[in-house]
Design a protein around this motif. Structure first.
Motif, PDB file in Angstrom:
ATOM      1  N   TYR A  81       0.819  -1.216   0.000  1.00  0.00           N
ATOM      2  CA  TYR A  81       0.000   0.000   0.000  1.00  0.00           C
ATOM      3  C   TYR A  81       0.854   1.268   0.000  1.00  0.00           C
ATOM      4  O   TYR A  81       0.348   2.352  -0.276  1.00  0.00           O
ATOM      5  CB  TYR A  81      -0.951   0.012   1.197  1.00  0.00           C
ATOM      6  N   LEU A  82       2.131   1.161   0.320  1.00  0.00           N
ATOM      7  CA  LEU A  82       3.035   2.318   0.344  1.00  0.00           C
ATOM      8  C   LEU A  82       3.827   2.476  -0.942  1.00  0.00           C
ATOM      9  O   LEU A  82       4.303   3.561  -1.245  1.00  0.00           O
ATOM     10  CB  LEU A  82       4.036   2.187   1.507  1.00  0.00           C
TER      11      LEU A  82
ATOM     12  N   SER B  45      -1.336   1.159  -7.383  1.00  0.00           N
ATOM     13  CA  SER B  45      -2.670   0.679  -7.005  1.00  0.00           C
ATOM     14  C   SER B  45      -2.873   0.760  -5.496  1.00  0.00           C
ATOM     15  O   SER B  45      -3.950   1.141  -5.029  1.00  0.00           O
ATOM     16  CB  SER B  45      -2.895  -0.755  -7.505  1.00  0.00           C
ATOM     17  N   GLY B  46      -1.838   0.446  -4.722  1.00  0.00           N
ATOM     18  CA  GLY B  46      -1.943   0.542  -3.270  1.00  0.00           C
ATOM     19  C   GLY B  46      -2.093   1.972  -2.798  1.00  0.00           C
ATOM     20  O   GLY B  46      -2.948   2.301  -1.967  1.00  0.00           O
TER      21      GLY B  46
ATOM     22  N   SER C 111      12.306  -3.251   0.102  1.00  0.00           N
ATOM     23  CA  SER C 111      11.118  -4.091   0.191  1.00  0.00           C
ATOM     24  C   SER C 111      10.711  -4.368   1.640  1.00  0.00           C
ATOM     25  O   SER C 111      11.554  -4.729   2.470  1.00  0.00           O
ATOM     26  CB  SER C 111      11.379  -5.403  -0.542  1.00  0.00           C
ATOM     27  N   ASP C 112       9.444  -4.172   1.930  1.00  0.00           N
ATOM     28  CA  ASP C 112       8.832  -4.398   3.249  1.00  0.00           C
ATOM     29  C   ASP C 112       9.389  -3.490   4.344  1.00  0.00           C
ATOM     30  O   ASP C 112       9.119  -3.712   5.516  1.00  0.00           O
ATOM     31  CB  ASP C 112       8.943  -5.867   3.694  1.00  0.00           C
TER      32      ASP C 112
ATOM     33  N   LYS D 202       8.119   4.677   6.548  1.00  0.00           N
ATOM     34  CA  LYS D 202       8.987   3.593   7.008  1.00  0.00           C
ATOM     35  C   LYS D 202       8.183   2.631   7.887  1.00  0.00           C
ATOM     36  O   LYS D 202       7.412   3.057   8.743  1.00  0.00           O
ATOM     37  CB  LYS D 202      10.138   4.197   7.817  1.00  0.00           C
ATOM     38  N   ILE D 203       8.379   1.345   7.654  1.00  0.00           N
ATOM     39  CA  ILE D 203       7.707   0.302   8.444  1.00  0.00           C
ATOM     40  C   ILE D 203       8.693  -0.203   9.496  1.00  0.00           C
ATOM     41  O   ILE D 203       9.788  -0.647   9.162  1.00  0.00           O
ATOM     42  CB  ILE D 203       7.270  -0.871   7.543  1.00  0.00           C
TER      43      ILE D 203
END
Length: 127
Positions: free
Chosen positions: A23-24, A28-29, A63-64, A83-84
């Motif tokens: 989503y980030l 489309s996200g 990624s992620d 940032k995750i």
């Protein structure tokens, strides 16, 4: 040089880092919560809100973990980063937002992010 001030916000998101990253980082996200529509050509992303379009360049991504964009119409070095962060112990997932705003627009900028992240949480089914 602009007088923009850096600010950071943190939101706890009930989602896997992998799903949240989609989503980030994808048009489309992002168009599910960040803008009305998002298109990309390579590293250039077009964000469309209420018929007006803003271009941003994807500066970095992992990624992620995070995405970092800069608006192409800005003269300064400002950027926005999502940032995750996963807590080692609790495994809670947090979304850290870093952005810049003029001093007199700070409250508005923070409220905009809060509203957009609220939309993101709804899309993810995270309360």
């Amino acid at each position: 040089m602009s007088d923009k001030i850096r600010f950071e916000l943190e939101f706890v998101i009930q989602s896997s880092p992998q799903l949240l990253y989609q989503y980030l980082s994808t048009p489309s996200g992002l168009s599910e919560w960040f803008a009305d529509n998002v298109n990309s050509r390579g590293e250039m992303f077009s964000f469309i809100w209420d018929g007006s379009e803003e271009e941003a360049k994807l500066l970095k991504r992992k990624s992620d973990e995070f995405v970092k964009f800069s608006w192409t119409d800005q003269e300064d070095e400002s950027f926005f980063e999502m940032k995750i962060i996963v807590d080692e112990i609790t495994k809670d997932v947090s979304l850290f937002i870093t952005d810049f705003a003029e001093e007199d627009e700070m409250d508005e900028a923070k409220m905009l992010w809060e509203n957009q992240v609220s939309d993101l949480k709804q899309v993810l089914g995270s309360s």
